[in-house]
Design an enzyme around this catalytic site. Sequence first.
Site, PDB file in Angstrom:
ATOM      1  N   ASN A   7     -20.593  -4.348  -4.765  1.00 28.85           N
ATOM      2  CA  ASN A   7     -21.631  -3.545  -4.450  1.00 28.85           C
ATOM      3  C   ASN A   7     -21.791  -3.146  -3.110  1.00 28.85           C
ATOM      4  O   ASN A   7     -22.062  -3.904  -2.248  1.00 28.85           O
ATOM      5  CB  ASN A   7     -22.657  -4.303  -5.239  1.00 28.85           C
ATOM      6  CG  ASN A   7     -24.092  -3.637  -5.191  1.00 28.85           C
ATOM      7  OD1 ASN A   7     -24.494  -2.812  -4.093  1.00 28.85           O
ATOM      8  ND2 ASN A   7     -24.844  -3.422  -6.335  1.00 28.85           N
ATOM      9  N   HIS A  43     -25.885   1.325  -7.086  1.00 23.69           N
ATOM     10  CA  HIS A  43     -26.958   0.979  -7.652  1.00 23.69           C
ATOM     11  C   HIS A  43     -27.910   2.355  -7.147  1.00 23.69           C
ATOM     12  O   HIS A  43     -28.589   1.776  -6.368  1.00 23.69           O
ATOM     13  CB  HIS A  43     -27.293  -0.156  -7.640  1.00 23.69           C
ATOM     14  CG  HIS A  43     -28.596  -0.507  -8.741  1.00 23.69           C
ATOM     15  ND1 HIS A  43     -28.681  -1.608  -9.340  1.00 23.69           N
ATOM     16  CD2 HIS A  43     -29.909   0.085  -8.928  1.00 23.69           C
ATOM     17  CE1 HIS A  43     -30.003  -1.901  -9.865  1.00 23.69           C
ATOM     18  NE2 HIS A  43     -30.480  -0.480  -9.952  1.00 23.69           N
ATOM     19  N   ARG A  45     -31.098   4.054  -6.791  1.00 26.68           N
ATOM     20  CA  ARG A  45     -32.655   3.820  -7.238  1.00 26.68           C
ATOM     21  C   ARG A  45     -33.412   5.368  -7.139  1.00 26.68           C
ATOM     22  O   ARG A  45     -32.842   5.819  -6.070  1.00 26.68           O
ATOM     23  CB  ARG A  45     -33.110   2.709  -6.371  1.00 26.68           C
ATOM     24  CG  ARG A  45     -32.526   1.406  -6.809  1.00 26.68           C
ATOM     25  CD  ARG A  45     -33.382   0.063  -6.045  1.00 26.68           C
ATOM     26  NE  ARG A  45     -32.537  -0.948  -6.433  1.00 26.68           N
ATOM     27  CZ  ARG A  45     -32.614  -1.822  -7.246  1.00 26.68           C
ATOM     28  NH1 ARG A  45     -33.518  -1.617  -8.396  1.00 26.68           N
ATOM     29  NH2 ARG A  45     -31.830  -2.936  -7.325  1.00 26.68           N
ATOM     30  N   HIS A  50     -31.189   3.151  -0.547  1.00 27.24           N
ATOM     31  CA  HIS A  50     -29.722   2.875  -0.218  1.00 27.24           C
ATOM     32  C   HIS A  50     -28.547   4.051  -0.772  1.00 27.24           C
ATOM     33  O   HIS A  50     -28.559   4.907  -0.073  1.00 27.24           O
ATOM     34  CB  HIS A  50     -29.483   1.432  -0.448  1.00 27.24           C
ATOM     35  CG  HIS A  50     -30.170   0.624  -1.397  1.00 27.24           C
ATOM     36  ND1 HIS A  50     -30.383   1.119  -2.729  1.00 27.24           N
ATOM     37  CD2 HIS A  50     -30.692  -0.567  -1.617  1.00 27.24           C
ATOM     38  CE1 HIS A  50     -31.044   0.311  -3.509  1.00 27.24           C
ATOM     39  NE2 HIS A  50     -31.299  -0.648  -2.855  1.00 27.24           N
ATOM     40  N   GLU A  70     -24.809   1.352 -11.725  1.00 23.99           N
ATOM     41  CA  GLU A  70     -25.768   0.869 -12.403  1.00 23.99           C
ATOM     42  C   GLU A  70     -27.076   1.192 -12.132  1.00 23.99           C
ATOM     43  O   GLU A  70     -27.357   1.673 -11.042  1.00 23.99           O
ATOM     44  CB  GLU A  70     -25.590  -0.750 -11.984  1.00 23.99           C
ATOM     45  CG  GLU A  70     -25.686  -1.095 -10.658  1.00 23.99           C
ATOM     46  CD  GLU A  70     -25.772  -2.437 -10.409  1.00 23.99           C
ATOM     47  OE1 GLU A  70     -24.843  -3.469 -10.716  1.00 23.99           O
ATOM     48  OE2 GLU A  70     -26.191  -2.938  -9.230  1.00 23.99           O
ATOM     49  N   HIS A 190     -25.516 -11.064  -9.879  1.00 24.90           N
ATOM     50  CA  HIS A 190     -26.804 -11.051  -9.030  1.00 24.90           C
ATOM     51  C   HIS A 190     -26.606 -12.589  -8.323  1.00 24.90           C
ATOM     52  O   HIS A 190     -26.593 -13.573  -8.949  1.00 24.90           O
ATOM     53  CB  HIS A 190     -28.045 -10.991  -9.674  1.00 24.90           C
ATOM     54  CG  HIS A 190     -29.033 -10.214  -9.056  1.00 24.90           C
ATOM     55  ND1 HIS A 190     -29.643 -10.995  -8.352  1.00 24.90           N
ATOM     56  CD2 HIS A 190     -29.368  -8.949  -9.173  1.00 24.90           C
ATOM     57  CE1 HIS A 190     -30.727  -9.999  -7.751  1.00 24.90           C
ATOM     58  NE2 HIS A 190     -30.326  -8.679  -8.199  1.00 24.90           N
ATOM     59  N   ASP A 191     -27.045 -12.631  -7.165  1.00 22.24           N
ATOM     60  CA  ASP A 191     -27.146 -13.838  -6.332  1.00 22.24           C
ATOM     61  C   ASP A 191     -25.892 -14.656  -6.217  1.00 22.24           C
ATOM     62  O   ASP A 191     -25.928 -15.759  -6.139  1.00 22.24           O
ATOM     63  CB  ASP A 191     -28.422 -14.731  -6.749  1.00 22.24           C
ATOM     64  CG  ASP A 191     -29.445 -13.965  -6.443  1.00 22.24           C
ATOM     65  OD1 ASP A 191     -29.627 -13.211  -5.360  1.00 22.24           O
ATOM     66  OD2 ASP A 191     -30.411 -13.524  -7.212  1.00 22.24           O
ATOM     67  N   GLY A 213     -22.861  -8.159  -3.978  1.00 25.10           N
ATOM     68  CA  GLY A 213     -23.224  -7.206  -3.056  1.00 25.10           C
ATOM     69  C   GLY A 213     -23.918  -8.039  -1.850  1.00 25.10           C
ATOM     70  O   GLY A 213     -23.259  -8.144  -0.912  1.00 25.10           O
ATOM     71  N   HIS A 214     -25.045  -8.368  -1.991  1.00 20.83           N
ATOM     72  CA  HIS A 214     -25.796  -8.832  -0.792  1.00 20.83           C
ATOM     73  C   HIS A 214     -25.172  -9.906  -0.173  1.00 20.83           C
ATOM     74  O   HIS A 214     -25.037  -9.960   1.114  1.00 20.83           O
ATOM     75  CB  HIS A 214     -27.195  -9.517  -1.454  1.00 20.83           C
ATOM     76  CG  HIS A 214     -28.150  -9.774  -0.357  1.00 20.83           C
ATOM     77  ND1 HIS A 214     -28.834  -9.111   0.404  1.00 20.83           N
ATOM     78  CD2 HIS A 214     -28.429 -11.004   0.233  1.00 20.83           C
ATOM     79  CE1 HIS A 214     -29.578  -9.636   1.350  1.00 20.83           C
ATOM     80  NE2 HIS A 214     -29.314 -10.655   1.152  1.00 20.83           N
TER      81      HIS A 214
END
Length: 237
Positions: A7, A43, A45, A50, A70, A190-191, A213-214
């Site tokens: 991501n 993603h 938004r 971003h 997404e 996620h995470d 991603g993060h």
Amino acid sequence: MTKLSVNINKIALIRNARGNNMPDILEIASSCERFGADGITVHPRPDERHIRYQDVIDLRPRITTEFNIEGYPSPRFIDLVLKVKPHQVTLVPDAPDALTSNAGWDTVSHAAFLSEVLEAFCAAGIRTSLFVETNTRIIEQAAKLGADRVELYTGPYAEAFVHHPETAARPFALAAEVAHKNGLSLNAGHDLNLHNLKAFHEQVPYVEEVSIGHALVCDALYMGLEATIKAYQNCLK
Ligand code: PXP
């Protein structure tokens, strides 16, 4: 083989901080692929803080692996996805001002809305995935609505892993069995990070793709993008 989709939203966040084109999203996406990513996730938004809608359009011809878009299926998002025709669309129930996705769909309450949206993407030949938690009824309903896949929201796994690494994946392994039994393919995200990914991969069956991603972008600050992608891929071996 579980695929790694990178991501790249956080990269766009850095670019947007200065208003120029550094770092170049298209170059980063190509580099991720060259370094071993199996796919690229974006993603967009509504506030485009971003990834911008135009980025998604520009990325399409550059991506040689798998492209996953997404987001919340607003009319604008649906138009974008139908225009770009990625390999996969992942529908996420996040509010326009959400900092990040922090819950899965209630596929029962939103059944009518979701089935209409899923049908539009299905007719366009785009694989669909619904972001969900580990609830059996929610996953069974995702199958009834005609989704191709579900993406398990792994935020709660990451949280539980910190204190209970041996049991954190259990609800996800059970949810994976439910998805499989109901004919759904499975993604997760996620995470996820270099500490918790290997255990998740070893304990949760049928996962076709993780999108990360993060943590991956944070690790790249220390290790560089190439070594980081290879390290994540090592967790999936
Ligand atoms: N999956 C979905 C549906 C997401 O919204 C996100 C965050 O944009 C991710 C996966 C990746 O999460 P993380 O950035 O924590 O790796």
